[in-house]
Design a protein around this motif. Structure first.
Motif: not given
Length: 500
Positions: A188-192, A288-296, A304-314
């Motif tokens: 939940l942390v990276p999403i928030l 945007l390719p998925q995960p699109s949250m990372a692209g946004v 670094w924002g995309g990388a953080m979302v990627g880790v959170g997604l995994l």
């Protein structure tokens, strides 16, 4: 919260009748029961998975801010009524375990109940494929060969992960659920953080330009309709506490956990969607390719924002995969214990794990993984099929709530106003679910029939094991309808009228 608690710690099939099974289940000790916090975590953990990370692109592909707000309002009201239906059914029929399947059987007979169990189980298995596809596309940032998510190398890597988790869960459900509780908090942390950063960096001019949609979107009603399946997908798991109802310390905790989990996740999902419209023009978000949250987030704060979302997604996806695998096996196991599925699915090993139910769950996910090789968009195909398969179990549960209120069954000690209120909620939930079936479209309904028709073999085997006729007259008619739908679906696939 083990799937095999009902087996009483034995690794063999229990041949006893339903009354004795109920007595067995009542012997589960207080130490094995779970409370409100754990049940709520199961609801949140089940819903927060792959879907939330795909929301920006899927919504921007169909609608702007206004359409998104309407879609979330419709989905929020509809899914809240479904959550309230599960809350009410858990209290009115505390004798029914693995709620989604049990409610359909109690209300409409064994074959319809089988459809509910099989559809719910299949939706979980297909949903698990979306997790592996999204994992592969996320890792594709570092390993381009995995970027499609559905290519040969990606499918081989996903297959390795699929069977790794099979052996992990087979070792013991207690270890697996302990991991899930930790993951539920961590993911939940990276999403928030995404919601907070996107809200702070929101560009009012960009947001205003995205209000009414783009040239490629149709009417407002059409825009909202096209977003419905993605909202269903992200809310799958709202019934998570109900599925594990027999493990609750207090029956009242099931309803509270369902509503608390739903409201928490609804706020997060709607926020992720809306704030994204203030970062990029919707045409760019849609591309945007998925995960699109990372692209946004990359567009907002840098790589670094995309990388953080990627880790959170995994972390999020692996946790959700674990929760859904547990729930899928639980449905098959409980149905088999009640002799509504073949008896081999009621077998458990010396670690109280329903090994055959778990194996069948993994095998179906494997088959769908292979099918993604022939799909033009593996993630969207698996996501939409998951949502459509879940609609039948949801519709039947809502319809059963309507039936109870209309017949006044279980309402003998209640005020008339209570029954009228719960009837109104159940009717809204039923109408909403029927609308979702319409929104899914004929293609996905026919693909569902392609699954249900051969799956009926399990129902036939169960009836034979019990020494009964395979079908009653009504059940034979229903099977004939499903078989015709499956035949049409296969012809449509072969002719190219339906594409994966």
């Amino acid at each position: 919260m083990t799937s095999s608690l009902a087996s009483g710690g034995r690794g063999h099939v229990d041949e006893k009748g339903s009354g004795e099974l109920a007595e067995q289940r009542s012997t589960v000790t207080g130490a094995e029961k779970v409370g409100l916090l754990t049940l709520t975590a199961m609801v949140v953990g089940s819903m927060v998975g792959a879907g939330v990370f795909s929301l920006p692109q899927r919504f921007a592909l169909e609608t702007g801010v206004v359409g998104a707000l309407i879609a979330w309002a419709v989905a929020g009201i509809g899914m809240l009524t479904l959550a309230l239906v599960f809350q009410g059914l858990a209290l009115r029929r505390p004798d029914l375990d693995a709620g989604v399947y049990a409610y359909a059987k109690a209300g409409f007979g064994e074959y319809v109940g089988f459809f509910s169990a099989a559809g719910y189980w299949a939706s979980a298995c297909v949903g698990n494929v979306t997790y592996w596809v999204l994992i592969m596309t996320t890792l594709g940032a570092a390993f381009p060969v995995l970027l499609s998510g559905g290519g040969l190398v990606a499918v081989m890597a996903s297959t390795a992960g699929l069977w790794f988790f099979y052996f992990l869960i087979k070792r013991g459900i207690r270890e697996a659920t302990a991991i899930n509780r930790v993951v539920t908090v961590a993911k939940l942390v990276p999403i928030l953080v995404f919601v907070l950063l996107a809200a702070l960096l929101l560009d009012p001019a960009v947001f205003a330009a995205n209000l009414t949609g783009a040239d490629y979107t149709g009417s407002l009603f059409g825009q909202v309709r096209q977003t419905m399946l993605i909202t269903v997908f992200v809310f799958l798991g709202v019934e998570g506490a109900s599925v594990y109802s027999r493990h609750a310390r207090r029956r009242s905790d099931i309803g509270r956990a369902t509503v608390l989990g739903f409201l928490s996740v609804f706020a997060v999902f709607a926020s992720v969607t809306i704030v994204s419209y203030g970062i990029l023009p919707m045409e760019q978000i849609a591309a945007l390719p998925q995960p699109s949250m990372a692209g946004v987030l990359s567009a907002a704060v840098g790589p670094w924002g995309g990388a953080m979302v990627g880790v959170g997604l995994l972390v999020s996806v692996l946790g959700a995969y674990l929760a859904w695998t547990l729930m899928a096996a639980e449905v098959l196991f409980v149905a088999a214990k009640d002799r509504d599925m073949p008896r081999f699915l009621a077998e458990s090993n010396d670690r109280d794990v329903p090994v055959n139910a778990l194996l069948l769950t993994t095998l179906l996910s494997q088959v769908v993984l292979v099918v993604t090789l022939f799909s033009t968009n593996a993630f969207d195909f698996a996501l939409d099929l998951t949502a459509s398969l879940s609609l039948i179990p949801y519709l039947l549960a809502a319809a059963y709530a309507v039936k109870l209120a209309v017949t006044k069954e279980t309402y003998a000690d209640d005020l008339p106003a209570t029954r009228r209120r719960e009837l109104a909620v159940a009717l809204v939930a039923t109408v909403y679910t029927v609308f979702l079936v319409y929104a899914a479209g004929l293609d996905l309904v026919l693909l569902g029939c392609v699954f249900y028709a051969p799956a009926t073999f399990l129902f036939a085997r169960t009836r034979r094991e019990r020494g009964q006729r395979v079908f009653s007259v009504r059940e034979a008619v229903l099977f004939a309808v499903v078989a015709v739908g499956a035949a049409v679906g296969l012809v449509a696939l072969g002719a190219g009228w339906i594409t994966l």
